[in-house]
Design a protein around this motif. Structure first.
Motif, PDB file in Angstrom:
ATOM      1  N   ALA A 498       0.843  -1.488   0.026  1.00  0.00           N
ATOM      2  CA  ALA A 498       0.334   0.460   0.551  1.00  0.00           C
ATOM      3  C   ALA A 498       1.108   1.365  -0.418  1.00  0.00           C
ATOM      4  CB  ALA A 498      -0.871  -0.398   1.201  1.00  0.00           C
ATOM      5  N   ASP A 499       1.691   1.432   0.209  1.00  0.00           N
ATOM      6  CA  ASP A 499       3.513   2.182   0.740  1.00  0.00           C
ATOM      7  C   ASP A 499       3.080   3.181  -0.703  1.00  0.00           C
ATOM      8  OD1 ASP A 499       5.226   3.880   1.941  1.00  0.00           O
ATOM      9  OD2 ASP A 499       6.152   2.967   0.360  1.00  0.00           O
ATOM     10  N   HIS A 500       3.309   2.529  -1.871  1.00  0.00           N
ATOM     11  CA  HIS A 500       3.250   3.307  -3.860  1.00  0.00           C
ATOM     12  C   HIS A 500       1.865   4.291  -3.468  1.00  0.00           C
ATOM     13  CE1 HIS A 500       4.541   3.755  -7.635  1.00  0.00           C
ATOM     14  NE2 HIS A 500       2.834   3.619  -7.748  1.00  0.00           N
ATOM     15  N   PHE A 501       1.151   3.388  -3.883  1.00  0.00           N
ATOM     16  CA  PHE A 501       0.067   4.431  -3.622  1.00  0.00           C
ATOM     17  C   PHE A 501      -0.132   5.334  -2.658  1.00  0.00           C
ATOM     18  CE2 PHE A 501      -3.281   1.999  -1.197  1.00  0.00           C
ATOM     19  CZ  PHE A 501      -3.849   2.520  -0.293  1.00  0.00           C
ATOM     20  N   LEU A 520     -11.149   6.939  -1.823  1.00  0.00           N
ATOM     21  CA  LEU A 520     -10.501   5.868  -2.489  1.00  0.00           C
ATOM     22  C   LEU A 520     -11.321   4.615  -2.722  1.00  0.00           C
ATOM     23  CD1 LEU A 520      -7.889   5.234   1.361  1.00  0.00           C
ATOM     24  CD2 LEU A 520      -7.303   6.981  -1.172  1.00  0.00           C
ATOM     25  N   SER A 521     -10.515   3.815  -3.983  1.00  0.00           N
ATOM     26  CA  SER A 521     -11.324   3.214  -4.164  1.00  0.00           C
ATOM     27  C   SER A 521     -10.900   1.625  -3.203  1.00  0.00           C
ATOM     28  CB  SER A 521     -10.545   2.569  -5.734  1.00  0.00           C
ATOM     29  OG  SER A 521      -9.114   1.653  -5.095  1.00  0.00           O
ATOM     30  N   GLN A 522     -12.412   0.619  -3.787  1.00  0.00           N
ATOM     31  CA  GLN A 522     -12.212   0.307  -2.231  1.00  0.00           C
ATOM     32  C   GLN A 522     -10.832  -1.153  -2.720  1.00  0.00           C
ATOM     33  OE1 GLN A 522     -15.438  -1.163  -1.267  1.00  0.00           O
ATOM     34  NE2 GLN A 522     -14.663  -2.717  -0.653  1.00  0.00           N
ATOM     35  N   GLY A 523     -10.489  -1.150  -3.711  1.00  0.00           N
ATOM     36  CA  GLY A 523      -8.715  -2.283  -3.693  1.00  0.00           C
ATOM     37  C   GLY A 523      -8.466  -1.450  -2.861  1.00  0.00           C
ATOM     38  N   GLN A 524      -7.925  -0.389  -2.962  1.00  0.00           N
ATOM     39  CA  GLN A 524      -6.980   0.813  -1.657  1.00  0.00           C
ATOM     40  C   GLN A 524      -7.377   0.639  -0.540  1.00  0.00           C
ATOM     41  OE1 GLN A 524      -7.289   4.626  -3.879  1.00  0.00           O
ATOM     42  NE2 GLN A 524      -5.132   4.626  -5.182  1.00  0.00           N
ATOM     43  N   LYS A 525      -8.853   0.744  -0.022  1.00  0.00           N
ATOM     44  CA  LYS A 525      -9.666   1.333   1.200  1.00  0.00           C
ATOM     45  C   LYS A 525      -8.896  -0.664   2.052  1.00  0.00           C
ATOM     46  CE  LYS A 525     -13.996   1.780  -0.071  1.00  0.00           C
ATOM     47  NZ  LYS A 525     -14.648   1.985   0.673  1.00  0.00           N
ATOM     48  N   GLN A 526      -9.269  -1.800   0.521  1.00  0.00           N
ATOM     49  CA  GLN A 526      -8.505  -3.088   1.228  1.00  0.00           C
ATOM     50  C   GLN A 526      -7.264  -3.447   1.547  1.00  0.00           C
ATOM     51  OE1 GLN A 526      -9.739  -5.514   2.615  1.00  0.00           O
ATOM     52  NE2 GLN A 526     -11.282  -6.388   1.356  1.00  0.00           N
ATOM     53  N   LEU A 527      -6.492  -2.671   0.580  1.00  0.00           N
ATOM     54  CA  LEU A 527      -4.574  -2.880   1.544  1.00  0.00           C
ATOM     55  C   LEU A 527      -4.918  -2.251   2.635  1.00  0.00           C
ATOM     56  CD1 LEU A 527      -3.404  -2.061  -2.193  1.00  0.00           C
ATOM     57  CD2 LEU A 527      -3.383  -4.133  -1.393  1.00  0.00           C
ATOM     58  N   ARG A 532      -3.088  -2.836   8.520  1.00  0.00           N
ATOM     59  CA  ARG A 532      -3.413  -2.461   9.524  1.00  0.00           C
ATOM     60  C   ARG A 532      -3.304  -3.750  10.746  1.00  0.00           C
ATOM     61  NH1 ARG A 532     -10.067  -1.578  10.115  1.00  0.00           N
ATOM     62  NH2 ARG A 532      -9.330   0.986  10.030  1.00  0.00           N
ATOM     63  N   ALA A 533      -4.221  -5.280   9.800  1.00  0.00           N
ATOM     64  CA  ALA A 533      -3.608  -6.224  10.484  1.00  0.00           C
ATOM     65  C   ALA A 533      -2.489  -6.737  10.582  1.00  0.00           C
ATOM     66  CB  ALA A 533      -4.764  -7.048   9.632  1.00  0.00           C
ATOM     67  N   ILE A 534      -1.477  -6.323   9.570  1.00  0.00           N
ATOM     68  CA  ILE A 534      -0.153  -6.600   9.430  1.00  0.00           C
ATOM     69  C   ILE A 534       0.888  -5.694  10.448  1.00  0.00           C
ATOM     70  CG2 ILE A 534       1.820  -6.145   8.673  1.00  0.00           C
ATOM     71  CD1 ILE A 534       0.423  -6.626   5.703  1.00  0.00           C
ATOM     72  N   LEU A 535       0.316  -4.691  11.152  1.00  0.00           N
ATOM     73  CA  LEU A 535       0.748  -3.836  12.647  1.00  0.00           C
ATOM     74  C   LEU A 535       0.399  -4.350  13.179  1.00  0.00           C
ATOM     75  CD1 LEU A 535       1.960  -1.417  12.759  1.00  0.00           C
ATOM     76  CD2 LEU A 535       0.102   0.105  13.327  1.00  0.00           C
ATOM     77  N   ALA A 536      -1.164  -4.713  13.597  1.00  0.00           N
ATOM     78  CA  ALA A 536      -0.885  -5.167  15.414  1.00  0.00           C
ATOM     79  C   ALA A 536      -0.184  -6.972  15.181  1.00  0.00           C
ATOM     80  CB  ALA A 536      -2.696  -6.162  14.764  1.00  0.00           C
ATOM     81  N   ASP A 537       0.036  -7.418  14.271  1.00  0.00           N
ATOM     82  CA  ASP A 537       1.245  -8.991  14.573  1.00  0.00           C
ATOM     83  C   ASP A 537       0.236  -9.417  15.939  1.00  0.00           C
ATOM     84  OD1 ASP A 537       3.257 -10.368  14.746  1.00  0.00           O
ATOM     85  OD2 ASP A 537       4.252  -9.455  16.208  1.00  0.00           O
ATOM     86  N   PRO A 538      -1.020 -10.120  15.352  1.00  0.00           N
ATOM     87  CA  PRO A 538      -1.786 -10.958  16.262  1.00  0.00           C
ATOM     88  C   PRO A 538      -1.018 -12.338  15.983  1.00  0.00           C
ATOM     89  CG  PRO A 538      -2.633 -10.216  13.970  1.00  0.00           C
ATOM     90  CD  PRO A 538      -1.715  -9.891  13.918  1.00  0.00           C
ATOM     91  N   VAL A 550      -9.877  -6.560  -4.368  1.00  0.00           N
ATOM     92  CA  VAL A 550      -8.350  -6.163  -5.144  1.00  0.00           C
ATOM     93  C   VAL A 550      -7.921  -6.846  -6.976  1.00  0.00           C
ATOM     94  CG1 VAL A 550      -7.062  -5.568  -3.282  1.00  0.00           C
ATOM     95  CG2 VAL A 550      -6.499  -7.928  -4.615  1.00  0.00           C
ATOM     96  N   ASP A 551      -7.368  -6.537  -7.611  1.00  0.00           N
ATOM     97  CA  ASP A 551      -7.066  -7.204  -8.856  1.00  0.00           C
ATOM     98  C   ASP A 551      -5.446  -7.854  -8.499  1.00  0.00           C
ATOM     99  OD1 ASP A 551      -3.862  -6.053 -10.044  1.00  0.00           O
ATOM    100  OD2 ASP A 551      -5.255  -4.354  -8.660  1.00  0.00           O
ATOM    101  N   THR A 552      -5.911  -8.702 -10.234  1.00  0.00           N
ATOM    102  CA  THR A 552      -5.045 -10.939  -9.181  1.00  0.00           C
ATOM    103  C   THR A 552      -3.795  -9.973  -9.679  1.00  0.00           C
ATOM    104  OG1 THR A 552      -6.809 -11.075 -11.489  1.00  0.00           O
ATOM    105  CG2 THR A 552      -4.826 -12.187 -10.984  1.00  0.00           C
TER     106      THR A 552
END
Length: 629
Positions: A498-501, A520-527, A532-538, A550-552
């Protein structure tokens, strides 16, 4: 209630899975009434009793303020009598001087009484405002505390608008009503009693004449108000239709323009608007004639009092000052009656709101946590379902006798047709719903023995329906973990691709998302939700169709990031595209709330059963499309 509001009412259907002003003061205006006004009043009085000391001061201040105001016309009448008698004496040629010293003393007394009346009115209003706001504060706190203890089932079975209306509009209506009613009701009742007493001390006969006009006023008001109610009801209904049409057209303005329906939309608006105009002016006109009619009836009484009072003065039965005072009292007589009628409407509206709030406060809460809830360290991720049964409705079981054993670090994919119970399984795991039988354990500990906050902190979720709040992109990613540094946020965004966009946006990580994140587009929101989940480190991951928007190419990047993230963690992946879960350690195939097959991808294909049919149907369809192309 408008039609739009009616449409937001609970439908009464079965609950869905977890992932997924006051007023009435105008006479003639229809007022929402409570179903059980007595019970609502009793409970509302319970809040008032907590402020009974302040309410006693309000009562005393209201009595004193009203009394000082009531006696003033009587004393003022004494000034008129002195002037009248002095003038009459001069007309008769008598050498009698007007006692201006006495008049001066009376005027000073009147000034003092008016000042005291205003002072006690100020004290009354000041305390009432504080009492009303304190009660609103208590109600809001009770509602907020209650909402935090309600199960997800409550929120799933009601619209957000319905819940918010009870927590905001209804509580506001109660507060506004209390602030108006507490002061007005006491003052009106004291004023009504005081005026009658003062009129009786002057002349019982004139008092009787004044009271005779009262039934006529009530009769006129009742008849006109009855006629106006149907127009007000039509006005509210049409207003709801107009609001619904406008909201719908603006919400879908792109589609309206794309299909060229602007003219039809405007014509529909004009039609509804014409109906609103017709109902509105009729309602306002009919209700508007109430006051002139009451003034007409009041003037009849005023004329009678003046005529009979004049006759009494000529016969020296009463003084002219008393007649003047009585006329003032007769004009004040209808005012508290009108106020009490308006207050009755306000009280009915407030009781209806109170009943809705109390219904929320009486809802069944989550099952209380055990007195000695277990608190463990970082879990290993061993999850087990033992003979689990569950149903959204007691008479309609969805899951029966489910048993699953998931080893630590395994990636578990859950597949099956819509309504098979995939998301329900995750709801039960996070204890959003309580199971009706069996047990679910994490590392050998029954989840019902864990604190809910501790249990849910073990999980990180990425859902099909993204949720982002009004704030910066940085804040939305940082929502995953308290105290996250800038470097942590950027690393999480990079891991989610997500950093690039984000950096291509005008303000980068400081870009503010609107309420629906529609910038934001739906795909960008999903990213962003994945970051957020990656940051949580669950310790345990739940991915519910995480890459569906998101696209393929982006999906391939996310799958790699997710693979890295899931290493060493127990992960639950809900997926419809079976190509995304071929590498899962365990695939649970669900249908009608039951796990009908389980194993890895190759094992399930070998079984040539339900999973094989699902898998082959997807790829057969894709191949047919390619051949057709």
């Amino acid at each position: 209630m408008s039609e739009r509001h009616k449409s937001n009412a609970p439908s009464g259907g079965g609950p869905r899975p977890g992932f997924g002003p006051g007023g009435g003061g105008m006479m003639g205006m229809p007022v929402q009434k409570a179903k059980d006004a007595k019970s609502a009043m009793k409970r509302l009085l319970g809040y008032l009793k907590q402020r009974q000391g302040q309410l006693l001061i309000v009562l005393l201040a209201a009595v004193l303020s009203t009394v000082f105001g009531i006696v003033s016309p009587k004393i003022m009448g004494r000034v008129t009598t002195i002037l009248f008698e002095g003038a009459m004496a001069k007309m008769k040629g008598l050498n009698v001087a007007i006692d201006f010293d006495e008049i001066g003393r009376i005027l000073l007394l009147l000034i003092g009484l008016y000042v005291l009346s205003a002072l006690f009115t100020f004290i009354q209003q000041y305390i009432v405002a504080g009492v009303a706001q304190r009660i609103v504060f208590s109600l809001r706190k009770d509602v907020q505390d209650k909402l935090s203890r309600l199960p997800l089932k409550y929120f799933d079975s009601r619209t957000h608008g319905e819940i918010l209306s009870r927590a905001t509009n209804d509580v506001d209506n109660i507060g506004n009503t209390l602030q108006q009613v507490l002061a007005q009701l006491i003052s009106s009742l004291v004023l009504l009693v005081g005026v009658i007493v003062m009129m009786l001390t002057i002349s019982p006969l004139l008092t009787l004449i004044t009271i005779i006009t009262l039934p006529l006023s009530i009769l006129v008001t009742k008849n006109v108000a009855g006629r106006s109610q149907k127009y007000f009801a039509a006005q509210q209904k049409t207003l709801g239709q107009l609001n619904g049409h406008v909201e719908e057209m603006y919400g879908g303005h792109t589609i309206v323009k794309a299909f060229g329906h602007e003219r039809k939309s405007v014509e529909t608006f004009n039609g509804i608007n014409e109906k609103l105009y017709d109902a509105g002016w009729r309602a306002q006109f009919v209700s508007g004639i109430i006051m002139p009619l009451m003034m007409f009836v009041g003037n009849i009484g005023y004329v009678l009092v003046c005529v009979v009072g004049g006759i009494f003065v000529t016969r020296q039965a009463i003084t002219i000052g008393d007649v003047q005072a009585f006329i003032q009292y007769s004009q004040q007589f209808t005012m508290p009656i009108t106020q009490v009628a308006n207050i009755a409407n306000l009280i009915q509206s407030a009781l209806a709101s109170a009943e809705r709030v109390f219904e929320l406060l009486d809802e069944t809460e989550e099952v209380p946590e055990t007195d000695k809830a277990a608190v463990s360290g970082r879990p290993e991720g061993h999850v087990a379902f033992r003979d689990v049964s569950f149903g959204y409705k007691p008479d309609a079981p969805l899951i029966e006798g489910m048993s699953i054993d998931i080893a630590p670090g395994q990636t578990v994919a859950i597949v099956g047709p819509t309504g098979a119970g995939k998301t329900t399984l995750v709801n039960l795991l996070m204890r959003f719903y309580e199971i009706s039988g069996g047990a679910i354990s994490i590392d050998g500990t029954d989840i019902r023995e864990l604190q809910r906050s501790r249990l849910r902190s073990m999980f990180g979720m990425v859902l099909q329906d993204t949720w982002l709040f009004n704030g910066t992109i940085r804040d939305n990613i940082a929502y995953g973990r308290d105290g996250a540094t800038e470097e942590d946020i950027v690393q999480a965004a990079k891991a989610a691709y997500a950093d690039h966009f984000i950096r291509t946006l005008p303000d980068g990580y400081n870009t503010v998302l609107n309420e629906e994140a529609s910038n934001l587009s739906q795909g960008q929101k999903q990213l962003l939700t994945i970051a957020r989940a990656i940051l949580a480190d669950p310790a345990i991951l739940i991915l519910d169709e995480a890459t569906s928007s998101v696209d393929t190419r982006t999906e391939a990047h996310i799958q790699k990031a997710m693979t890295d993230l899931m290493k060493g963690r127990t992960s639950f992946v809900i997926a419809h595209r079976l190509s995304t879960i071929r590498d899962a350690d365990l695939i649970l195939v669900m249908n009608h709330g039951r796990v009908i097959e389980q194993g890895n991808h190759e094992q399930l294909l070998t079984l040539n059963g339900f999973y094989s049919d699902l898998y082959n149907s997807q790829f057969t369809g894709a191949k047919q499309k390619q051949d057709a192309g």
